[in-house]
Motif scaffolding. Structure first.
Motif, mmCIF file in Angstrom:
data_model
loop_
_atom_site.group_PDB
_atom_site.id
_atom_site.type_symbol
_atom_site.label_atom_id
_atom_site.label_comp_id
_atom_site.label_asym_id
_atom_site.label_seq_id
_atom_site.Cartn_x
_atom_site.Cartn_y
_atom_site.Cartn_z
ATOM 1 N N ALA A 51 21.226 47.556 33.083
ATOM 2 C CA ALA A 51 19.822 47.914 32.854
ATOM 3 C C ALA A 51 18.901 46.732 33.121
ATOM 4 C CB ALA A 51 19.633 48.401 31.420
ATOM 5 N N GLN A 52 17.640 47.046 33.400
ATOM 6 C CA GLN A 52 16.580 46.049 33.335
ATOM 7 C C GLN A 52 16.144 45.982 31.873
ATOM 8 O OE1 GLN A 52 13.493 46.440 36.519
ATOM 9 N NE2 GLN A 52 14.552 48.368 36.922
ATOM 10 N N VAL A 53 16.117 44.812 31.299
ATOM 11 C CA VAL A 53 15.882 44.674 29.863
ATOM 12 C C VAL A 53 14.754 43.687 29.594
ATOM 13 C CG1 VAL A 53 16.887 43.992 27.637
ATOM 14 C CG2 VAL A 53 18.290 45.217 29.315
ATOM 15 N N MET A 54 13.884 44.062 28.660
ATOM 16 C CA MET A 54 12.883 43.157 28.118
ATOM 17 C C MET A 54 13.085 43.087 26.615
ATOM 18 S SD MET A 54 8.677 43.353 28.235
ATOM 19 C CE MET A 54 8.659 43.425 30.024
ATOM 20 N N ILE A 55 13.128 41.878 26.070
ATOM 21 C CA ILE A 55 13.237 41.709 24.625
ATOM 22 C C ILE A 55 11.914 41.179 24.089
ATOM 23 C CG2 ILE A 55 15.735 41.450 24.537
ATOM 24 C CD1 ILE A 55 15.361 38.403 24.440
ATOM 25 N N ALA A 82 2.694 47.017 25.653
ATOM 26 C CA ALA A 82 2.782 48.149 26.581
ATOM 27 C C ALA A 82 2.098 47.826 27.910
ATOM 28 C CB ALA A 82 2.157 49.394 25.953
ATOM 29 N N GLU A 83 1.021 47.062 27.863
ATOM 30 C CA GLU A 83 0.353 46.652 29.102
ATOM 31 C C GLU A 83 1.272 45.772 29.938
ATOM 32 O OE1 GLU A 83 -3.326 44.804 28.057
ATOM 33 O OE2 GLU A 83 -4.213 46.655 27.260
ATOM 34 N N ARG A 84 2.019 44.908 29.267
ATOM 35 C CA ARG A 84 2.981 44.051 29.979
ATOM 36 C C ARG A 84 4.073 44.909 30.619
ATOM 37 N NH1 ARG A 84 6.216 39.286 29.073
ATOM 38 N NH2 ARG A 84 7.808 39.345 30.728
ATOM 39 N N VAL A 85 4.610 45.871 29.864
ATOM 40 C CA VAL A 85 5.654 46.750 30.396
ATOM 41 C C VAL A 85 5.123 47.544 31.590
ATOM 42 C CG1 VAL A 85 7.127 48.737 29.880
ATOM 43 C CG2 VAL A 85 6.877 46.906 28.190
ATOM 44 N N ALA A 86 3.906 48.051 31.465
ATOM 45 C CA ALA A 86 3.305 48.821 32.563
ATOM 46 C C ALA A 86 3.135 47.961 33.806
ATOM 47 C CB ALA A 86 1.963 49.389 32.116
ATOM 48 N N ALA A 87 2.698 46.720 33.614
ATOM 49 C CA ALA A 87 2.499 45.829 34.762
ATOM 50 C C ALA A 87 3.816 45.481 35.438
ATOM 51 C CB ALA A 87 1.791 44.557 34.301
ATOM 52 N N PRO A 102 17.389 38.701 30.317
ATOM 53 C CA PRO A 102 16.307 39.664 30.091
ATOM 54 C C PRO A 102 14.942 39.020 30.259
ATOM 55 C CG PRO A 102 17.069 38.833 27.991
ATOM 56 C CD PRO A 102 17.962 38.212 29.043
ATOM 57 N N ALA A 103 13.945 39.837 30.486
ATOM 58 C CA ALA A 103 12.564 39.372 30.394
ATOM 59 C C ALA A 103 12.224 39.154 28.926
ATOM 60 C CB ALA A 103 11.623 40.398 31.023
ATOM 61 N N GLU A 104 11.272 38.269 28.665
ATOM 62 C CA GLU A 104 10.916 37.927 27.296
ATOM 63 C C GLU A 104 9.432 38.197 27.063
ATOM 64 O OE1 GLU A 104 12.190 33.771 26.786
ATOM 65 O OE2 GLU A 104 13.603 34.204 28.417
ATOM 66 N N ALA A 105 9.113 38.760 25.900
ATOM 67 C CA ALA A 105 7.717 39.046 25.556
ATOM 68 C C ALA A 105 7.483 38.694 24.094
ATOM 69 C CB ALA A 105 7.395 40.521 25.800
ATOM 70 N N VAL A 106 6.580 37.764 23.849
ATOM 71 C CA VAL A 106 6.220 37.407 22.475
ATOM 72 C C VAL A 106 5.283 38.485 21.943
ATOM 73 C CG1 VAL A 106 5.128 35.711 20.975
ATOM 74 C CG2 VAL A 106 6.480 34.957 22.940
ATOM 75 N N ALA A 107 5.701 39.137 20.864
ATOM 76 C CA ALA A 107 4.902 40.240 20.310
ATOM 77 C C ALA A 107 5.271 40.448 18.849
ATOM 78 C CB ALA A 107 5.134 41.525 21.093
ATOM 79 N N ASP A 108 4.276 40.521 18.008
ATOM 80 C CA ASP A 108 4.470 40.814 16.584
ATOM 81 C C ASP A 108 3.864 42.187 16.304
ATOM 82 O OD1 ASP A 108 4.594 40.991 13.847
ATOM 83 O OD2 ASP A 108 3.466 39.163 13.439
ATOM 84 N N VAL A 109 4.703 43.213 16.319
ATOM 85 C CA VAL A 109 4.188 44.575 16.195
ATOM 86 C C VAL A 109 3.755 44.914 14.770
ATOM 87 C CG1 VAL A 109 5.368 45.517 18.210
ATOM 88 C CG2 VAL A 109 6.547 45.475 15.996
#
Length: 263
Positions: free
Chosen positions: A32-36, A76-81, A59-66
């Motif tokens: 899979a393509q994975v983002m954590i 979600a904007e990052r995932v869409a891009a 994996p791709a990395e995204a700093v996010a505190d949900v």
């Protein structure tokens, strides 16, 4: 078994340690393509390095505190891009407060609600349009065996994890016409940093070893031991895969038999 995960776009929120990391690693290994996503850039980098060493893929990395308003939308904007759509959303966010009912403040209740329930609600809501563009899209939430067998002195998480069962069932029905499956995995006592840190604290307070503490907590588990993050992750990834195409709205315990209720 081929889980048909090759090239699926997978976002794991809470993917920098524990069950979330294990699920992301397994998804990577399956192609899979994975983002954590996680609150800590340092923890994300360390987890990504471990996954790369284990699988040969990073994996791709995204700093996010949900737990913070607006963060899920930015993610979600990052995932869409990056991807334009999303096939799998795994929400591995949550935790507990160990305290008696009388010792808990409104802030304790609201903070844990945000951590256990609202963070996942925000994540799913923000990524719903992307899931609708996905291929055989699926959501898997992490709950807890305590939702079906409440633990003493964990009333806050008992209540909120039970609420996750209602969220799971309701979303599964509402999203079925959209072609999106929703399921929940309820781990029991699992050897993640949350448990090892807790065992270390108890051991230090009582002059014991970690292994001794964990052995005591294993006595009421029918299989006689804690689970591993990998054992739970296998169920998470399988439920998210096309192999589970006819399963939705289910809350599956991976708990060594500790929750003894019929349902």
């Amino acid at each position: 078994m081929d889980l048909e995960f090759r090239n699926r776009r997978v976002l794991v929120i809470g993917g920098s340690y524990g069950i979330g990391e294990a699920a992301a690693k397994l998804a990577l290994a399956e192609g899979a393509q994975v983002m954590i996503a996680s609150r800590s850039a340092e923890n994300l980098a360390a987890a990504a390095a471990r996954m790369e060493e284990a699988t040969g893929r990073r994996p791709a990395e995204a700093v996010a505190d949900v737990t913070q308003a607006g963060t899920a939308e930015a993610l979600a904007e990052r995932v869409a891009a990056d991807w334009g759509g999303l096939d799998v959303l795994i929400s591995a966010v949550g935790g507990s407060i160990r305290a008696a009912f009388a010792d808990l403040s409104d802030e304790d209740w609201m903070g844990n609600y945000t951590f256990n329930v609202l963070s996942t609600v925000r994540a799913i809501r923000a990524h719903l349009p992307l899931l609708q563009k996905g291929q055989a899209p699926a959501v898997v939430m992490l709950g807890a065996a305590a939702s079906k067998m409440p633990y003493a002195h964990q009333i806050v998480s008992n209540v909120h994890k039970a609420g996750m069962l209602g969220l799971n069932k309701t979303l599964a029905s509402e999203f079925a016409p959209l072609g999106i499956r929703v399921n929940l995995v309820a781990p029991g006592r699992t050897l993640t940093p949350l448990w090892t840190n807790r065992a270390d604290k108890i051991a230090a307070d009582e002059g014991r070893t970690r292994d001794d503490v964990l052995a005591d907590f294993s006595k009421d588990i029918p299989l006689g031991r804690f689970g591993t993050a990998d054992e739970v992750a296998r169920m998470v990834v399988w439920l998210a895969s096309p192999c589970a195409a006819y399963i939705t709205g289910q809350s599956v315990n991976v708990d060594g038999g500790i929750a003894r209720g019929l349902l």
